[in-house]
Design a protein around this motif. Structure first.
Motif, PDB file in Angstrom:
ATOM      1  N   ASP A   1      -7.617   3.472  -1.291  1.00 28.14           N
ATOM      2  CA  ASP A   1      -8.298   4.766  -1.205  1.00 28.14           C
ATOM      3  C   ASP A   1      -7.913   5.511   0.069  1.00 28.14           C
ATOM      4  OD1 ASP A   1      -9.604   4.583  -3.626  1.00 28.14           O
ATOM      5  OD2 ASP A   1     -11.453   3.756  -2.772  1.00 28.14           O
ATOM      6  N   GLN A   2      -7.797   4.779   1.175  1.00 24.93           N
ATOM      7  CA  GLN A   2      -7.389   5.409   2.424  1.00 24.93           C
ATOM      8  C   GLN A   2      -5.954   5.913   2.346  1.00 24.93           C
ATOM      9  OE1 GLN A   2      -8.254   2.087   5.012  1.00 24.93           O
ATOM     10  NE2 GLN A   2     -10.228   2.956   5.674  1.00 24.93           N
ATOM     11  N   VAL A   3      -5.095   5.127   1.727  1.00 24.73           N
ATOM     12  CA  VAL A   3      -3.703   5.552   1.565  1.00 24.73           C
ATOM     13  C   VAL A   3      -3.630   6.807   0.703  1.00 24.73           C
ATOM     14  CG1 VAL A   3      -1.436   4.920   0.642  1.00 24.73           C
ATOM     15  CG2 VAL A   3      -2.797   3.230   1.892  1.00 24.73           C
ATOM     16  N   ARG A   4      -4.387   6.817  -0.386  1.00 21.08           N
ATOM     17  CA  ARG A   4      -4.378   7.996  -1.263  1.00 21.08           C
ATOM     18  C   ARG A   4      -4.892   9.231  -0.534  1.00 21.08           C
ATOM     19  NH1 ARG A   4      -5.247   4.012  -5.383  1.00 21.08           N
ATOM     20  NH2 ARG A   4      -7.478   3.864  -4.887  1.00 21.08           N
ATOM     21  N   GLU A   5      -5.894   9.064   0.303  1.00 20.62           N
ATOM     22  CA  GLU A   5      -6.408  10.192   1.089  1.00 20.62           C
ATOM     23  C   GLU A   5      -5.303  10.801   1.948  1.00 20.62           C
ATOM     24  OE1 GLU A   5      -9.269  11.000   4.975  1.00 20.62           O
ATOM     25  OE2 GLU A   5      -9.451   9.100   3.876  1.00 20.62           O
ATOM     26  N   MET A   6      -4.517   9.952   2.601  1.00 23.49           N
ATOM     27  CA  MET A   6      -3.451  10.440   3.462  1.00 23.49           C
ATOM     28  C   MET A   6      -2.313  11.059   2.650  1.00 23.49           C
ATOM     29  SD  MET A   6      -3.419   7.588   6.556  1.00 23.49           S
ATOM     30  CE  MET A   6      -3.637   6.102   5.564  1.00 23.49           C
ATOM     31  N   VAL A   7      -1.960  10.420   1.534  1.00 19.59           N
ATOM     32  CA  VAL A   7      -0.892  10.953   0.684  1.00 19.59           C
ATOM     33  C   VAL A   7      -1.293  12.307   0.101  1.00 19.59           C
ATOM     34  CG1 VAL A   7       0.364  10.604  -1.485  1.00 19.59           C
ATOM     35  CG2 VAL A   7       0.133   8.717   0.153  1.00 19.59           C
ATOM     36  N   ASP A   8      -2.547  12.418  -0.343  1.00 18.29           N
ATOM     37  CA  ASP A   8      -3.017  13.661  -0.961  1.00 18.29           C
ATOM     38  C   ASP A   8      -3.037  14.831   0.010  1.00 18.29           C
ATOM     39  OD1 ASP A   8      -3.310  12.312  -3.335  1.00 18.29           O
ATOM     40  OD2 ASP A   8      -5.489  12.084  -3.190  1.00 18.29           O
ATOM     41  N   SER A   9      -3.016  14.548   1.314  1.00 15.80           N
ATOM     42  CA  SER A   9      -2.998  15.627   2.314  1.00 15.80           C
ATOM     43  C   SER A   9      -1.668  16.369   2.322  1.00 15.80           C
ATOM     44  CB  SER A   9      -3.248  15.054   3.706  1.00 15.80           C
ATOM     45  OG  SER A   9      -2.100  14.340   4.171  1.00 15.80           O
ATOM     46  N   GLY A  10      -0.615  15.761   1.761  1.00 12.61           N
ATOM     47  CA  GLY A  10       0.711  16.345   1.798  1.00 12.61           C
ATOM     48  C   GLY A  10       1.495  15.993   3.044  1.00 12.61           C
TER      49      GLY A  10
ATOM     50  N   ILE B   1       4.170  -0.798  -7.610  1.00 13.16           N
ATOM     51  CA  ILE B   1       2.773  -0.789  -7.160  1.00 13.16           C
ATOM     52  C   ILE B   1       2.490   0.466  -6.336  1.00 13.16           C
ATOM     53  CG2 ILE B   1       1.102  -1.935  -5.647  1.00 13.16           C
ATOM     54  CD1 ILE B   1       2.303  -4.609  -6.521  1.00 13.16           C
ATOM     55  N   LEU B   2       3.415   0.818  -5.457  1.00 13.49           N
ATOM     56  CA  LEU B   2       3.227   2.023  -4.642  1.00 13.49           C
ATOM     57  C   LEU B   2       3.127   3.270  -5.518  1.00 13.49           C
ATOM     58  CD1 LEU B   2       5.654   1.267  -1.687  1.00 13.49           C
ATOM     59  CD2 LEU B   2       3.179   1.527  -1.521  1.00 13.49           C
ATOM     60  N   GLU B   3       3.972   3.345  -6.529  1.00 17.00           N
ATOM     61  CA  GLU B   3       3.921   4.507  -7.423  1.00 17.00           C
ATOM     62  C   GLU B   3       2.621   4.540  -8.217  1.00 17.00           C
ATOM     63  OE1 GLU B   3       6.807   6.898 -10.551  1.00 17.00           O
ATOM     64  OE2 GLU B   3       7.190   4.770 -10.139  1.00 17.00           O
ATOM     65  N   LYS B   4       2.182   3.381  -8.674  1.00 19.33           N
ATOM     66  CA  LYS B   4       0.936   3.314  -9.436  1.00 19.33           C
ATOM     67  C   LYS B   4      -0.261   3.696  -8.575  1.00 19.33           C
ATOM     68  CE  LYS B   4      -2.147   0.001 -11.691  1.00 19.33           C
ATOM     69  NZ  LYS B   4      -2.369  -1.435 -12.057  1.00 19.33           N
ATOM     70  N   GLU B   5      -0.308   3.224  -7.344  1.00 19.94           N
ATOM     71  CA  GLU B   5      -1.485   3.430  -6.499  1.00 19.94           C
ATOM     72  C   GLU B   5      -1.525   4.807  -5.842  1.00 19.94           C
ATOM     73  OE1 GLU B   5      -4.059   1.627  -6.265  1.00 19.94           O
ATOM     74  OE2 GLU B   5      -3.426  -0.309  -7.092  1.00 19.94           O
ATOM     75  N   THR B   6      -0.363   5.403  -5.604  1.00 16.65           N
ATOM     76  CA  THR B   6      -0.338   6.669  -4.856  1.00 16.65           C
ATOM     77  C   THR B   6       0.183   7.855  -5.657  1.00 16.65           C
ATOM     78  OG1 THR B   6       1.931   6.416  -3.980  1.00 16.65           O
ATOM     79  CG2 THR B   6       0.153   5.335  -2.776  1.00 16.65           C
ATOM     80  N   GLY B   7       0.836   7.579  -6.801  1.00 14.74           N
ATOM     81  CA  GLY B   7       1.449   8.657  -7.560  1.00 14.74           C
ATOM     82  C   GLY B   7       2.758   9.124  -6.957  1.00 14.74           C
ATOM     83  N   GLN B   8       3.223   8.442  -5.932  1.00  9.75           N
ATOM     84  CA  GLN B   8       4.449   8.814  -5.239  1.00  9.75           C
ATOM     85  C   GLN B   8       5.462   7.675  -5.362  1.00  9.75           C
ATOM     86  OE1 GLN B   8       5.296   9.172  -0.618  1.00  9.75           O
ATOM     87  NE2 GLN B   8       4.048  10.931  -1.266  1.00  9.75           N
ATOM     88  N   ARG B   9       6.638   7.984  -5.861  1.00  8.54           N
ATOM     89  CA  ARG B   9       7.677   6.963  -6.008  1.00  8.54           C
ATOM     90  C   ARG B   9       8.456   6.886  -4.689  1.00  8.54           C
ATOM     91  NH1 ARG B   9       9.841   4.431 -10.413  1.00  8.54           N
ATOM     92  NH2 ARG B   9      11.988   3.676 -10.302  1.00  8.54           N
TER      93      ARG B   9
END
Length: 321
Positions: free
Chosen positions: A194-203, A235-243
């Motif tokens: 969840d913390q990783v997604r928060e940072m990724v979603d910031s752009g 796993i990274l792509e699945k969890e963050t939506g970023q390949r």
């Protein structure tokens, strides 16, 4: 603790010998400054920063002047060319954890912010890993002096300490994550997804693979190494939506066989642990150098790394193609 010890040993070994391979923002944004401005580290003293920390004596004159100089030998290729690519020098900075006392691989939060401000005040553009990849493919030029911020291992202090600073200053960065350790999160020392997604979603945040088990892929068979590379990427792509496009060698260990596997699996680039400047056609894209930033490093360290003398150490090497 074993993970930290392995990281420290690998950084020391990498400094001794690097394996060969044959084959419009807010005023606080670090991207809002012109890359032509040069100041001394004094301009980013703790008094000018929003964080506080021990005060260091600063020089009365600029300690670094970011202008070209003639190389001392034919191997130091700082000669200026007409191409917008040929004059660029990039340093990839490697961090691990923050505010964890005097552990060798930790950096104090106030010192981290001061380092980012020093980069801004000295006209160093901070760019994401994806921009470096485009530069190396000659798809898009970069400013003459640039830095890439990478943070390895997924320590939870990244979100608690570094992330508020990176977000406030609008600094792009890359998290190199070992996915099995992230999933297990033993002793709650790792970031949560969840913390990783928060940072990724910031752009601001990109993710890179740091392996699945955070083990040296040199000791795996081809089949095992490919499994590590593909599992972590998926796993990274699945969890963050970023390949992820980049692979960061666990413990800095690689050789010609494993770096060829990284390329075969589909990564665009890979990073080792030993440091040097990056320029066009300077090195193999699957053995890109990084500068480790550790507990004792200050803005003085950055002043040396971005000095003409250090940037002149970039040697053009055959790319093994």
């Amino acid at each position: 603790m074993a993970l930290w010890c392995l990281c420290i040993v690998s950084m020391l070994l990498a400094c001794c010998s690097a394996p060969a391979r044959s084959g419009a923002s807010s005023p606080t944004s670090l991207n809002a400054r012109s890359p032509e401005t040069t100041t001394s580290p004094q301009a980013s003293s703790p008094a000018a920063s929003t964080t506080s920390g021990p005060t260091e004596p600063m020089p009365s004159e600029p300690s670094v002047v970011l202008s070209p100089e003639q190389p001392d030998s034919p191997n130091e290729t700082m000669a200026i060319a007409a191409s917008p690519y040929e004059d660029t020098r990039i340093l990839v900075l490697m961090y691990h954890a923050f505010d964890r006392g005097k552990e060798p691989l930790t950096v104090d939060g106030w010192q981290f912010e001061r380092q980012l401000l020093w980069l801004r005040d000295n006209g160093i553009a901070i760019v994401p890993t994806s921009a470096l990849a485009m530069f190396l493919r000659k798809e898009k030029p970069l400013p003459k002096r640039a830095a890439v911020i990478t943070i390895d291992d997924g320590d939870k202090s990244v979100h608690a300490v570094a992330w508020p600073i990176l977000k406030k200053l609008e600094v792009p960065f890359t998290l190199a994550l070992p996915t099995k350790l992230m999933n297990e999160n033993k002793k709650h020392r790792m970031l949560t997804w969840d913390q990783v997604r928060e940072m990724v979603d910031s752009g601001l945040c990109e993710v890179a693979s740091h392996g699945h088990e955070h083990k040296s892929i040199v000791h795996f068979s081809n089949e095992q190494a490919v499994r590590q590379l593909e599992t972590s990427r998926d796993i990274l792509e699945k969890e963050t939506g970023q390949r992820p496009i980049a692979f960061v060698y666990p413990l800095g260990a690689f050789d010609a066989r494993t770096s060829a596997l990284v390329e075969k699996v589909g990564y665009s680039m890979a990073f080792k642990a030993s440091g040097a400047p990056i320029g066009m056609d300077c090195c193999d894209p699957y053995a890109l150098p990084r500068m480790g930033i550790v507990h004792q490093d200050t803005v003085w360290s950055l002043g040396w790394y971005f000095s003409p003398s250090f940037l002149g150490r970039m040697t053009r090497l055959p790319r093994g193609r």
